[in-house]
Design an enzyme around this catalytic site. Structure first.
Site, mmCIF file in Angstrom:
data_model
loop_
_atom_site.group_PDB
_atom_site.id
_atom_site.type_symbol
_atom_site.label_atom_id
_atom_site.label_comp_id
_atom_site.label_asym_id
_atom_site.label_seq_id
_atom_site.Cartn_x
_atom_site.Cartn_y
_atom_site.Cartn_z
ATOM 1 N N ASP A 154 -12.398 -7.792 6.324
ATOM 2 C CA ASP A 154 -13.748 -7.721 5.940
ATOM 3 C C ASP A 154 -14.556 -8.988 5.974
ATOM 4 O O ASP A 154 -15.640 -9.335 6.098
ATOM 5 C CB ASP A 154 -13.898 -7.340 4.327
ATOM 6 C CG ASP A 154 -13.628 -5.889 4.255
ATOM 7 O OD1 ASP A 154 -13.126 -5.247 5.360
ATOM 8 O OD2 ASP A 154 -13.948 -5.359 3.099
ATOM 9 N N ASP A 185 -6.355 -6.464 5.203
ATOM 10 C CA ASP A 185 -7.378 -5.568 4.743
ATOM 11 C C ASP A 185 -8.647 -6.945 4.280
ATOM 12 O O ASP A 185 -9.818 -6.450 4.629
ATOM 13 C CB ASP A 185 -6.922 -4.985 3.362
ATOM 14 C CG ASP A 185 -8.173 -4.103 2.699
ATOM 15 O OD1 ASP A 185 -9.068 -4.044 3.198
ATOM 16 O OD2 ASP A 185 -7.558 -3.487 1.691
ATOM 17 N N TYR A 193 0.893 -1.291 -0.217
ATOM 18 C CA TYR A 193 0.051 -0.233 0.096
ATOM 19 C C TYR A 193 0.775 1.126 0.098
ATOM 20 O O TYR A 193 0.328 2.374 0.191
ATOM 21 C CB TYR A 193 -0.872 0.051 1.107
ATOM 22 C CG TYR A 193 -2.137 -0.916 1.034
ATOM 23 C CD1 TYR A 193 -1.682 -2.311 1.115
ATOM 24 C CD2 TYR A 193 -3.321 -0.646 0.960
ATOM 25 C CE1 TYR A 193 -2.726 -3.231 0.977
ATOM 26 C CE2 TYR A 193 -4.468 -1.497 0.832
ATOM 27 C CZ TYR A 193 -4.235 -2.896 0.733
ATOM 28 O OH TYR A 193 -5.143 -3.871 0.709
ATOM 29 N N ASP A 228 -3.641 -18.720 3.160
ATOM 30 C CA ASP A 228 -4.695 -19.438 2.562
ATOM 31 C C ASP A 228 -5.023 -20.585 3.609
ATOM 32 O O ASP A 228 -6.432 -20.757 3.606
ATOM 33 C CB ASP A 228 -3.981 -20.274 1.333
ATOM 34 C CG ASP A 228 -2.520 -20.510 1.362
ATOM 35 O OD1 ASP A 228 -1.969 -20.538 2.548
ATOM 36 O OD2 ASP A 228 -2.061 -21.448 0.578
ATOM 37 N N LYS A 281 2.506 -15.485 3.712
ATOM 38 C CA LYS A 281 2.808 -16.265 2.626
ATOM 39 C C LYS A 281 4.186 -16.325 2.485
ATOM 40 O O LYS A 281 4.672 -16.319 1.269
ATOM 41 C CB LYS A 281 1.937 -15.717 1.348
ATOM 42 C CG LYS A 281 1.779 -16.495 0.220
ATOM 43 C CD LYS A 281 0.892 -17.745 0.513
ATOM 44 C CE LYS A 281 0.744 -18.703 -0.679
ATOM 45 N NZ LYS A 281 0.423 -20.163 -0.473
#
Ligand code: ATP
Length: 364
Positions: free
Chosen positions: A259, A255, A147, A231, A198
């Site tokens: 949600d 992020d 970001y 994952d 990851k």
């Protein structure tokens, strides 16, 4: 970890209010109403100053985030209450990026704290899950990762175009958010921290996360630590959310995960967040955006903004008042004094009125 404000001496806390755009303005108005009600009998008063940064101002005179905004907020305020930014009249949403990402970066708000707490079993889409199964926090790194806006495009618009977006992970940035996760778990007696990355695929950037995590966890022997690839984590959060208490992860994964968490706990209308630098002026906002499709219709749920206000009160060491707000939200949800997204019939203003009246009658 809460801020020790110099404004305490005067018995008031100075709150900068940035309602922003769309439903941001509607839910912030209700949050301020409820905050005034909950502090009306307290020794510590809240002193609100509103700023008009948002699409309207940008379209009028080109201002996004004024250049002196961050030093002024640091100097003159104890906390920032933020609504939402984003407006279809500004297709690039340049003002939104400047204001919100600008404040996160310039105030160095490196912690994005997003509690995921189910307050009524009827609100989760997961079958056979109750309130004790969904109660964790996501700590999202808030100043680095993908970001930061580093990168570029080459031969844009041609068949040969190349787009590069850099993922920035610094030792300092990774270490401070991981350390915050352990401190948070210790302060709130949550017992376990899960770090997710990851690193099996992102063998440079996320290998740093893994290495720093394994070093920092050794400093907290009383807290159970666990590492999961992102994952695996998302599968586990849906399969058995009760195993998590504190999840710490990078900007992008945080992020997405928060949600997902918001949906597990009743949707965007209920989800709050804090953008925090411990001990400094910090910013609190609902997770949802400006929702242009429902803006101006008195439909938006103000609960996310009110719960963000409760997080702000925690940060300002006004814990009984923070708890009073949470109690009011729980009562509103259980008794269906809510907006339509939560199954009630109230409008934004009426839901705010109900909460304000509840905290006036039940200030503790
Ligand atoms: P952003 O791009 O900033 O996320 P957005 O408008 O795409 O903004 P949201 O504002 O988060 O996304 O809203 C998506 C949808 O969720 C809205 O159109 C609305 O239907 C619903 N929603 C979001 N917030 C609320 C709320 N407070 N009350 C009721 N519904 C909401």
């Amino acid at each position: 970890m809460s801020s020790k404000s110099s404004a305490n001496v005067s018995g008031s806390k100075r709150i900068a209010v940035i309602p922003g755009d769309g439903i941001g303005t509607e839910v912030t108005r209700e949050a301020v109403k409820v905050l005034k009600a909950v502090t009306s009998g307290s020794r510590t008063k809240l002193d609100f100053t509103e700023f008009d940064w948002g699409a309207e101002r940008y379209l009028r005179d080109g201002t996004t985030l004024p250049p002196d905004a961050a030093p002024m907020l640091r100097r003159d305020f104890d906390a920032v209450l933020f609504g939402a930014v984003g407006d279809p009249r500004v297709p690039s949403n340049i003002h939104a990026a400047d204001i919100l990402l600008g404040l996160r970066a310039k105030l160095d708000l490196y912690v994005n704290l997003r509690p995921v707490e189910l307050i009524d079993a009827a609100l989760t889409p997961l079958r056979d899950r109750g309130t004790s199964d969904i109660n964790f926090v996501v700590l999202r790194e808030n100043t680095e990762g993908l970001y930061v806006g580093m990168g570029g495009q080459f031969q844009r618009g041609t068949p040969h175009e190349v787009a590069v977006q850099e993922d920035i992970n610094t030792r300092k940035g990774v270490e401070r958010i991981i350390r915050y996760a352990f401190e948070y778990a210790r302060e709130h007696q949550l017992g376990r921290v899960c770090m997710s990355d990851k690193s099996n695929a992102l063998t440079y950037g996320h290998e740093l996360w893994l290495r720093v995590f394994s070093q920092v966890k050794d400093e907290y022997p009383g807290i159970e630590s666990r590492h999961l690839y992102i994952d695996t984590l998302v599968m586990e959060v849906v399969r058995d959310p009760g195993q998590f208490r504190v999840i710490v992860t990078c900007n992008l994964f945080g992020d997405i995960l928060s949600d997902l968490g918001a949906q597990l706990a009743g949707g965007l209308g209920l989800a709050p967040s804090g953008n925090i630098h411990p001990g400094r002026v910090s910013l609190f906002e609902p997770v949802h955006g400006s929702a242009p499709t429902i803006a101006g219709k008195n439909l938006a749920n103000p609960c996310g903004a009110v719960l963000a206000s409760a997080m702000m009160l925690d940060h300002l060491d006004l814990r009984p008042q923070a708890e009073a707000l949470r109690k009011a939200i729980r009562a509103a949800v259980h008794e269906k004094h809510t907006t339509v997204d939560l199954g009630g019939t109230l409008g934004t203003r009426e839901a705010g009125d109900w909460l304000a009246e509840y905290v006036t009658k039940n200030p503790r």
